[in-house]
Enzyme design. Structure first.
Site, short mmCIF file in Angstrom:
data_model
loop_
_atom_site.label_atom_id
_atom_site.label_comp_id
_atom_site.label_asym_id
_atom_site.label_seq_id
_atom_site.Cartn_x
_atom_site.Cartn_y
_atom_site.Cartn_z
N GLN A 148 70.75 41.70 53.89
CA GLN A 148 72.28 42.81 52.92
C GLN A 148 71.48 42.90 51.79
O GLN A 148 70.50 42.48 50.89
CB GLN A 148 73.19 41.57 52.70
CG GLN A 148 74.24 41.64 52.00
CD GLN A 148 75.47 42.39 52.25
OE1 GLN A 148 75.66 42.99 54.16
NE2 GLN A 148 75.49 43.34 52.07
N ASP A 202 71.58 48.04 61.27
CA ASP A 202 72.43 48.77 60.02
C ASP A 202 71.86 50.00 59.84
O ASP A 202 72.67 50.42 59.08
CB ASP A 202 71.59 47.78 59.12
CG ASP A 202 72.27 47.61 58.00
OD1 ASP A 202 73.60 47.56 58.15
OD2 ASP A 202 72.20 47.12 56.62
N LYS A 255 81.31 39.21 57.75
CA LYS A 255 80.22 39.68 59.51
C LYS A 255 80.08 38.34 59.47
O LYS A 255 80.32 38.39 61.40
CB LYS A 255 79.46 39.98 58.72
CG LYS A 255 79.33 41.62 57.59
CD LYS A 255 78.06 41.94 57.08
CE LYS A 255 78.05 43.56 56.85
NZ LYS A 255 77.42 43.97 55.21
#
Ligand code: NDP
Length: 292
Positions: A93, A116, A49
């Site tokens: 994450q 997200d 990412k």
């Protein structure tokens, strides 16, 4: 059978975003990537990412709190990022250490920075078909992959294997939306579903997201179906240098010959997830700029 090339399609999206970002005046979009602990898959996802962000001109701020961070300390860190005007998007994450309630952390991220798409507000906006929300990256990537591969879901039977908040439920809601590219008839299956093969065999489009290596076999697939394999499973393989190989939830060798189209693992849905994260970050930047 046609292979759906996720690397190629994601590459095209990344190139489009790079060109778009190059035209933005002033400061560039910024994403904060928060990773707790050293889970090998998480380390590699965050690296990917960060690398993609740099490649397209998004500023990335990688934050690595100590593994022993408490939930309230992590909340305080997220609150600081929520309040920071230089940060457009925040990604925490997954997985987090067992001592931290993951869903509570997802809720803590401000909805307008939730690139997200796991915050309650953004999940709700999918159900309400409110385009101002952020759609979770993997489900968004699946729908984009289908659209760019010429698969129109209208009137087709989409069977989703798995009902997680991260993949199964949101992708089912997206396929169900009353808009172009969606309008599917949707069935969601899970571990309590009885006679699973009889249901999966009805699928015009089968989306497998259960996290079980090569679970979907040829007898579970209708000839001519489109198969999207979301699974990423590590299977021990002593012939490999790293000792494992990646495989999907679909037994590719037996299922692929039956299909109209299928995604490989790796190189299918995975690259799309990162591309959609970058797209959401640019969207967060633009929405933020409009309200500044
Ligand atoms: P979860 O473990 O959160 O959910 C799995 C789902 O599959 C659950 O709903 C579970 O049912 C269902 N399930 C498990 N076993 C069976 C079974 N034998 N029969 C029917 N249903 C079953 O997984 P995720 O949704 O987070 O991820 C799924 C897969 O996708 C994983 O391999 C993951 O690594 C991969 N993934 C890939 C991404 C990418 O970028 N390509 C991103 C995110 C995930 P129940 O609810 O009843 O327990």
């Amino acid at each position: 059978m046609e292979l759906i090339d996720g690397n190629h399609i994601a590459g095209a999206i990344i190139a489009e975003l790079k060109a778009e970002i190059a035209t933005l005046p002033g400061r560039k979009p910024c994403i904060a990537l928060v990773r707790v602990g050293e889970d090998p898959a998480s380390v590699s996802y965050v690296k990917k990412k960060e690398k993609t962000a740099v490649e397209i001109g998004v500023t990335s701020r990688v934050i690595l709190p100590p593994i022993g961070i408490t939930q309230s300390e992590l909340f305080a860190l997220i609150d600081d990022l929520n309040a920071d005007p230089a940060v457009d998007g925040i990604l925490v994450q997954s997985p987090l250490p067992k001592t931290i309630e993951e869903v509570a952390v997802f809720r803590r991220v401000a909805p307008h920075k939730d690139v997200d798409g796991f915050n309650t507000i953004n999940l709700g906006k999918i159900a309400q078909e409110d385009e101002t929300g952020f759609v979770a990256c993997t489900p968004a990537g699946i729908i984009e992959l289908l659209a760019r591969s010429g698969v129109d879901l209208k009137g087709r039977h989409v069977v989703v294997l798995g009902r997680s908040l991260i993949v199964g439920k949101p992708v089912a809601l997206l396929a169900l939306q009353k808009k172009a590219g969606a309008n599917a008839t949707v069935t969601i299956c899970h571990s309590a579903t009885t006679n699973l093969p009889a249901i999966t065999r009805q699928a015009d489009v089968l989306i497998a997201a259960i996290g079980r290596a090569e679970f979907v076999t040829a007898d579970m697939v209708k000839p001519g179906a489109v198969v999207i394999d979301v699974g990423i499973n590590r299977v021990a393989d002593p012939t490999r240098k790293n000792g494992y190989r990646l495989t999907g939830d679909v037994q590719f060798a037996t299922v692929a010959p039956l299909c109209a189209k299928i995604t490989p693992v790796p190189g299918g849905v995975g690259p799309m997830t990162v591309a959609m994260l970058m797209r959401n970050t640019v969207k967060a930047f633009r929405l933020g700029a409009a309200s500044r």
